[in-house]
Scaffold this motif. Structure first.
Motif, PDB file in Angstrom:
ATOM      1  N   VAL A 233       7.249  -3.136  17.886  1.00  0.00           N
ATOM      2  CA  VAL A 233       8.169  -2.655  16.844  1.00  0.00           C
ATOM      3  C   VAL A 233       8.058  -1.161  16.552  1.00  0.00           C
ATOM      4  O   VAL A 233       8.911  -0.631  15.832  1.00  0.00           O
ATOM      5  N   SER A 234       7.052  -0.466  17.094  1.00  0.00           N
ATOM      6  CA  SER A 234       6.971   0.963  16.785  1.00  0.00           C
ATOM      7  C   SER A 234       8.173   1.748  17.302  1.00  0.00           C
ATOM      8  O   SER A 234       8.635   2.679  16.620  1.00  0.00           O
ATOM      9  N   LEU A 288      -5.159   1.319  10.652  1.00  0.00           N
ATOM     10  CA  LEU A 288      -4.230   0.558   9.816  1.00  0.00           C
ATOM     11  C   LEU A 288      -3.809   1.361   8.590  1.00  0.00           C
ATOM     12  O   LEU A 288      -2.631   1.350   8.196  1.00  0.00           O
ATOM     13  N   ALA A 289      -4.764   2.083   7.983  1.00  0.00           N
ATOM     14  CA  ALA A 289      -4.444   2.904   6.816  1.00  0.00           C
ATOM     15  C   ALA A 289      -3.463   4.020   7.182  1.00  0.00           C
ATOM     16  O   ALA A 289      -2.507   4.303   6.439  1.00  0.00           O
ATOM     17  N   LEU A 290      -3.683   4.644   8.322  1.00  0.00           N
ATOM     18  CA  LEU A 290      -2.761   5.692   8.776  1.00  0.00           C
ATOM     19  C   LEU A 290      -1.376   5.117   9.068  1.00  0.00           C
ATOM     20  O   LEU A 290      -0.352   5.754   8.766  1.00  0.00           O
ATOM     21  N   LEU A 291      -1.329   3.918   9.634  1.00  0.00           N
ATOM     22  CA  LEU A 291      -0.037   3.288   9.904  1.00  0.00           C
ATOM     23  C   LEU A 291       0.682   2.953   8.595  1.00  0.00           C
ATOM     24  O   LEU A 291       1.912   3.114   8.494  1.00  0.00           O
ATOM     25  N   ALA A 292      -0.087   2.514   7.585  1.00  0.00           N
ATOM     26  CA  ALA A 292       0.518   2.264   6.272  1.00  0.00           C
ATOM     27  C   ALA A 292       1.106   3.547   5.695  1.00  0.00           C
ATOM     28  O   ALA A 292       2.213   3.548   5.134  1.00  0.00           O
ATOM     29  N   GLY A 293       0.369   4.663   5.824  1.00  0.00           N
ATOM     30  CA  GLY A 293       0.891   5.941   5.357  1.00  0.00           C
ATOM     31  C   GLY A 293       2.147   6.361   6.095  1.00  0.00           C
ATOM     32  O   GLY A 293       3.095   6.887   5.508  1.00  0.00           O
ATOM     33  N   ALA A 294       2.166   6.089   7.414  1.00  0.00           N
ATOM     34  CA  ALA A 294       3.362   6.427   8.203  1.00  0.00           C
ATOM     35  C   ALA A 294       4.564   5.620   7.745  1.00  0.00           C
ATOM     36  O   ALA A 294       5.681   6.161   7.630  1.00  0.00           O
ATOM     37  N   PRO A 362      14.015 -10.497   5.597  1.00  0.00           N
ATOM     38  CA  PRO A 362      14.064 -10.507   4.124  1.00  0.00           C
ATOM     39  C   PRO A 362      13.518  -9.254   3.442  1.00  0.00           C
ATOM     40  O   PRO A 362      13.993  -8.886   2.360  1.00  0.00           O
ATOM     41  N   ILE A 363      12.512  -8.582   4.007  1.00  0.00           N
ATOM     42  CA  ILE A 363      11.899  -7.458   3.278  1.00  0.00           C
ATOM     43  C   ILE A 363      11.962  -6.140   4.039  1.00  0.00           C
ATOM     44  O   ILE A 363      11.443  -5.134   3.549  1.00  0.00           O
ATOM     45  N   GLY A 364      12.555  -6.124   5.213  1.00  0.00           N
ATOM     46  CA  GLY A 364      12.705  -4.874   5.950  1.00  0.00           C
ATOM     47  C   GLY A 364      11.488  -4.547   6.804  1.00  0.00           C
ATOM     48  O   GLY A 364      10.407  -5.129   6.641  1.00  0.00           O
ATOM     49  N   LEU A 365      11.679  -3.580   7.703  1.00  0.00           N
ATOM     50  CA  LEU A 365      10.621  -3.211   8.645  1.00  0.00           C
ATOM     51  C   LEU A 365       9.407  -2.628   7.927  1.00  0.00           C
ATOM     52  O   LEU A 365       8.263  -2.947   8.256  1.00  0.00           O
ATOM     53  N   GLU A 366       9.639  -1.765   6.930  1.00  0.00           N
ATOM     54  CA  GLU A 366       8.515  -1.164   6.203  1.00  0.00           C
ATOM     55  C   GLU A 366       7.722  -2.224   5.452  1.00  0.00           C
ATOM     56  O   GLU A 366       6.488  -2.258   5.512  1.00  0.00           O
ATOM     57  N   GLY A 367       8.409  -3.117   4.736  1.00  0.00           N
ATOM     58  CA  GLY A 367       7.720  -4.159   3.988  1.00  0.00           C
ATOM     59  C   GLY A 367       6.948  -5.098   4.895  1.00  0.00           C
ATOM     60  O   GLY A 367       5.803  -5.470   4.608  1.00  0.00           O
ATOM     61  N   GLY A 369       5.763  -4.427   7.843  1.00  0.00           N
ATOM     62  CA  GLY A 369       4.619  -3.694   8.372  1.00  0.00           C
ATOM     63  C   GLY A 369       3.480  -3.609   7.367  1.00  0.00           C
ATOM     64  O   GLY A 369       2.302  -3.758   7.729  1.00  0.00           O
ATOM     65  N   LEU A 370       3.801  -3.394   6.101  1.00  0.00           N
ATOM     66  CA  LEU A 370       2.765  -3.276   5.070  1.00  0.00           C
ATOM     67  C   LEU A 370       2.068  -4.616   4.824  1.00  0.00           C
ATOM     68  O   LEU A 370       0.854  -4.657   4.588  1.00  0.00           O
ATOM     69  N   VAL A 371       2.820  -5.725   4.872  1.00  0.00           N
ATOM     70  CA  VAL A 371       2.200  -7.049   4.740  1.00  0.00           C
ATOM     71  C   VAL A 371       1.240  -7.291   5.908  1.00  0.00           C
ATOM     72  O   VAL A 371       0.109  -7.765   5.715  1.00  0.00           O
ATOM     73  N   PHE A 372       1.688  -6.965   7.116  1.00  0.00           N
ATOM     74  CA  PHE A 372       0.827  -7.109   8.290  1.00  0.00           C
ATOM     75  C   PHE A 372      -0.439  -6.280   8.130  1.00  0.00           C
ATOM     76  O   PHE A 372      -1.555  -6.770   8.388  1.00  0.00           O
ATOM     77  N   ILE A 373      -0.305  -5.038   7.702  1.00  0.00           N
ATOM     78  CA  ILE A 373      -1.463  -4.148   7.558  1.00  0.00           C
ATOM     79  C   ILE A 373      -2.444  -4.696   6.532  1.00  0.00           C
ATOM     80  O   ILE A 373      -3.665  -4.679   6.754  1.00  0.00           O
ATOM     81  N   ALA A 374      -1.925  -5.203   5.419  1.00  0.00           N
ATOM     82  CA  ALA A 374      -2.809  -5.746   4.382  1.00  0.00           C
ATOM     83  C   ALA A 374      -3.612  -6.935   4.909  1.00  0.00           C
ATOM     84  O   ALA A 374      -4.821  -7.034   4.667  1.00  0.00           O
TER      85      ALA A 374
END
Length: 396
Positions: A233-234, A288-294, A362-367, A369-374
């Motif tokens: 997905v990147s 993962l933290a850097l990806l969340a920031g991105a 339902p929550i978009g690519l950013e959302g 991604g953030l759920v996955f990172i968490a």
């Protein structure tokens, strides 16, 4: 001296064949956006198409992971090249989604056959006393090949004609050349048995391995899941959120993660297994933290840093995990235990990636991604905490 030169020449040729096969498994990565436009599917289908590859790898590992010990290295590697060629043909003939599924499944089968057999073959082709350098050749061929796939496809898609055909036509030619090279290389298994003697491997965990296996498998799962998200997905994130539509850039970002993993794996020899696993977990957490920031601030620099830091952490963690698990296993169960670790790792490539695809709607690519990172951050933190309390003591 001449014998040593001949041995290293054969070792390097074997490594080149290994790299060609692995490059084909990541070749479609920067092209998924073009397939989406052509066939009209969304991010969920992209992740499912990608995950089919992992199912092929797991199937090959379980059904024929030890086949080369019986029938010889070359027959298994030739079969792997056959599946690689079939994958390229599927993509060249693709007129619908079914072709993509078939191509990815064939690609997974080729990787499953190659991963263990080619690693051992490259080491066996090296001259006596060259085990360390041969291990480097095998590692560089494996991860370097994975990194070259998206880089090659991205550059061709951006700057050459026929972006959905030329990369696979070129790879098909490279596979044909690799088969010719393989036929010229010697067989290293002296006592071969009929193919009917090959039996599926049953994953298993002896009691003395379980304490090490838990954190090692968790770190491997997270590392491969991070790679799975990067390679599936990147490119979509770069295009949708960062307005980066250059396929060469998309391929380069993915390639950087694999190249960084190679560097991380090579660093294990200096760092040591006991420290590489917790350090790898720290690198994965930072990635993962850097990806969340991105995802949060839409910054290309953070995506690149995430690929480098997370890839390095994955390399440290995975090679450390392999060393720790293999060192803790009894000799007569080592193959089945390592196969179990690979099954867990490749499950990390498939299930979390599909989960991201399901959540995109339902929550978009950013959302998503953030759920996955968490989720992945929670897993890797738990593994790191365990490793700090109970450091791994295993042979490298």
């Amino acid at each position: 001296m001449d014998a040593d030169r001949g041995g290293w020449r054969r070792c390097l040729l074997g490594g080149a064949v290994f790299a060609v096969c692995m490059a084909g498994t990541t070749l479609p990565t920067p092209l998924y956006s073009l397939y989406q436009e052509k066939f009209g599917f969304g991010e969920l289908i992209v992740t499912v198409v990608y995950a089919v590859y992992a199912f092929g790898v797991i199937g090959a590992l379980l059904l024929a992971g030890n086949a080369s010990d019986a029938v010889g290295r070359r027959p298994v590697l030739l079969a792997g090249l056959g599946f690689a060629a079939a994958s390229a043909v599927c993509f060249l003939c693709a007129t619908g989604l079914g072709w993509l599924y078939a191509g990815r499944l064939a690609s997974g089968l080729s990787a499953g056959l190659f991963t263990g057999a080619a690693t051992v073959y490259v080491m066996e082709l090296a001259p006596p006393g060259g085990a360390s350098r041969a291990t480097f050749v095998a590692t560089a061929a494996n991860m370097g090949g994975l990194g070259c796939g998206p880089l090659l496809a991205g550059v061709l898609a951006q700057y050459a004609a026929w972006p959905l055909y030329l990369p696979f036509a070129l790879h098909l030619a490279l596979v044909a050349g690799s088969a010719a090279v393989l036929l010229l290389l010697p067989e290293t298994v002296r006592e071969r048995r009929p193919a009917v003697t090959v039996r599926p491997q049953r994953p298993g965990l002896p009691p003395q391995v379980r304490a090490v296996f838990g954190p090692a498998a968790t770190a491997s799962f997270v590392g491969f899941a991070l790679f799975g998200v990067f390679t599936s997905v990147s490119p979509a994130f770069l295009a949708q959120s960062l307005d980066v539509h250059d396929h060469a850039v998309s391929g380069l970002v993915v390639a950087l993660a694999f190249f960084a993993s190679t560097a991380g794996q090579l660093a294990v020899g200096r760092v040591g297994v006991a420290r590489s696993l917790p350090l790898g977990c720290a690198g994965l957490f930072a990635g993962l933290a850097l990806l969340a920031g991105a995802l949060r601030w839409d910054l290309l620099l953070l995506v690149v840093l995430s690929a480098l830091v997370g890839g390095g952490g994955q390399g440290l963690a995975f090679r450390g995990a392999l060393s720790a698990v293999a060192g803790a296993s009894p000799a007569d169960r080592r193959a089945s235990v390592v196969s179990t670790l690979f099954v867990v790792a490749y499950t990390g490539i498939s299930l979390p990636v599909i989960g991201v695809g399901v959540l995109v709607g339902p929550i978009g690519l950013e959302g998503a991604g953030l759920v996955f990172i968490a989720c992945m951050a929670a897993l890797v933190t738990t593994a790191a905490a365990y490793l700090l309390r109970s450091p791994v003591r295993a042979r490298t």
